[in-house]
Write an enzyme that holds these catalytic residues in place. Structure first.
Site, PDB file in Angstrom:
ATOM      1  N   ASP A 202       0.857  -1.181   0.000  1.00  6.94           N
ATOM      2  CA  ASP A 202       0.000   0.000   0.000  1.00  6.94           C
ATOM      3  C   ASP A 202       0.901   1.241   0.000  1.00  6.94           C
ATOM      4  OD1 ASP A 202      -3.064   0.758   0.729  1.00  6.94           O
ATOM      5  OD2 ASP A 202      -1.688   2.198   1.630  1.00  6.94           O
ATOM      6  N   ASN A 210      -2.916  13.222  -3.352  1.00  9.66           N
ATOM      7  CA  ASN A 210      -4.103  13.710  -4.058  1.00  9.66           C
ATOM      8  C   ASN A 210      -4.553  15.063  -3.522  1.00  9.66           C
ATOM      9  OD1 ASN A 210      -4.425  11.578  -5.876  1.00  9.66           O
ATOM     10  ND2 ASN A 210      -5.597  10.353  -4.427  1.00  9.66           N
ATOM     11  N   ASP A 219      -2.768   9.869 -10.087  1.00 12.66           N
ATOM     12  CA  ASP A 219      -2.850   8.822 -11.107  1.00 12.66           C
ATOM     13  C   ASP A 219      -1.491   8.589 -11.768  1.00 12.66           C
ATOM     14  OD1 ASP A 219      -5.503   8.503 -10.597  1.00 12.66           O
ATOM     15  OD2 ASP A 219      -6.214   9.574 -12.363  1.00 12.66           O
ATOM     16  N   GLU A 245      -4.702   2.535  -4.164  1.00 10.79           N
ATOM     17  CA  GLU A 245      -3.244   2.540  -4.132  1.00 10.79           C
ATOM     18  C   GLU A 245      -2.688   1.234  -3.576  1.00 10.79           C
ATOM     19  OE1 GLU A 245      -4.602   4.559  -0.259  1.00 10.79           O
ATOM     20  OE2 GLU A 245      -5.287   4.330  -2.327  1.00 10.79           O
TER      21      GLU A 245
END
Length: 342
Positions: A202, A210, A219, A245
């Site tokens: 992760d 973000n 992205d 993610e």
């Protein structure tokens, strides 16, 4: 396209078929006179068209069997009636009886039913094709079109399947692909008695990326991370985007301790170099990793295996992130010892 024709018939029957069938640039023809051998040949390498000699034992059974096979029912089956008694009845009983016989043959599994008086081969130059030969060639054209449409459909389905199993952003396999692949890996590992492990990782604090730079940057970061992971795995290791993610990597022929080594290397590969989003922005990220290896008590779908790796991932995040936690050979030895003592 070269059309593959299987002739279920004897040598004499093959010799009565139109001369154009021997055009190797258009047709690939193979003749078999035994029904069991014909079935085996069809299952191994399905032809586009089957031309069946009606007078041969097992001819109608072969047509019926073919249409009962869902994956083979697209094969065009032409039944050629060459039985002397029936050919004699045809001229005696007329057109209505011929149509009744044709309907019966079509109902039983043939795609086409052709009445054909065997052509006698001589040393003379070949005469023009008879009407029945022209009809047979016309049905071969129908079979060719059907085979081409089937191949186009297979290619389209393969493409749609590949799209449905791929993550459009990272171009890795997706979670749906993992749900199908992991049980097969488990079955293969158990049947071959080889180890199997997996990694769940992760991206640490991905939400901050973000929130700080926007989802397009997030992205792009996932794309770069996927590329780095993919190019730092061993042959046979398969990465999946599990969701968001989070990524899963299936490690074939890999023990618990070997999985930990792979996970630590990936953790180092990710953290040691920033990800260049563009010419002006590079982002440092780390990953938390959990590993687990297949145990005899794990279910065949891999649910318990995934859950165990996920629990180690949660421990890695709770312990401060940017680290690897997983099962090891010593851990299972200890567990076995405690179970024996209790």
């Amino acid at each position: 396209m070269n059309i593959s024709i299987l002739v279920f018939g004897g040598d004499h029957f093959l010799a009565t078929l139109p001369d154009r069938l021997r055009d190797a640039s258009t047709f690939s023809v193979e003749a078999i006179a035994n029904v069991n051998q014909a079935v085996s040949r069809i299952q191994i390498k399905p032809p586009d068209v089957i031309v069946v000699q009606a007078s041969l034992d097992g001819s109608m059974e072969l047509c019926r069997w073919l249409k009962e096979q869902t994956k083979l029912s697209w094969i065009y089956c032409i039944l050629v009636e060459d039985t002397p008694e029936l050919l004699a009845f045809k001229s005696q009983f007329g057109r209505e009886w011929e149509l009744e016989m044709t309907c019966a043959a079509l109902r039983q599994g043939a795609d086409a039913y052709i009445w054909q008086q065997p052509k006698q081969k001589t040393d003379n130059p070949p005469a023009e094709e008879t009407a029945n030969e022209q009809l047979l060639l016309a049905h071969l054209s129908v079979g060719l079109r059907k085979a081409q449409k089937y191949r186009d459909l297979v290619r389209t389905n393969d493409l749609l399947t590949a799209i449905s199993l791929a993550d459009s952003l990272t171009e890795l396999k997706n979670r749906r692909a993992l749900d199908g692949d992991l049980p097969r890996h488990i079955q293969k590992a158990r049947s071959s008695e080889t180890p199997l492990s997996l990694i769940i990782l992760d991206v640490d604090y991905f939400k901050k990326v973000n929130d700080s730079y926007g989802h397009l940057v997030g992205d792009r970061l996932l794309q770069l991370l996927s590329h780095r992971l993919r190019h730092n795995l061993r042959f046979g290791d398969t990465p999946f985007r599990y969701g968001g993610e989070e990524f899963v990597i299936v490690l074939t022929n890999t023990t618990c301790d070997e999985a930990l080594l792979v996970a630590r290397r990936l953790n180092r590969v990710v953290s040691e170099q920033p990800f260049a989003i563009n010419n002006k922005l590079a982002i440092n990220v780390t990953i938390s990793v959990g590993t687990a290896c297949l145990q005899p008590e794990d279910d065949t779908k891999g649910t318990s295996l995934l859950e165990r790796a996920d629990q180690f991932l949660l421990q890695a995040k709770a312990a401060g992130r940017n680290r690897v936690i997983g099962c090891s050979r010593n851990m299972f030895r200890k567990a076995s010892h405690l179970q024996a003592v209790s």
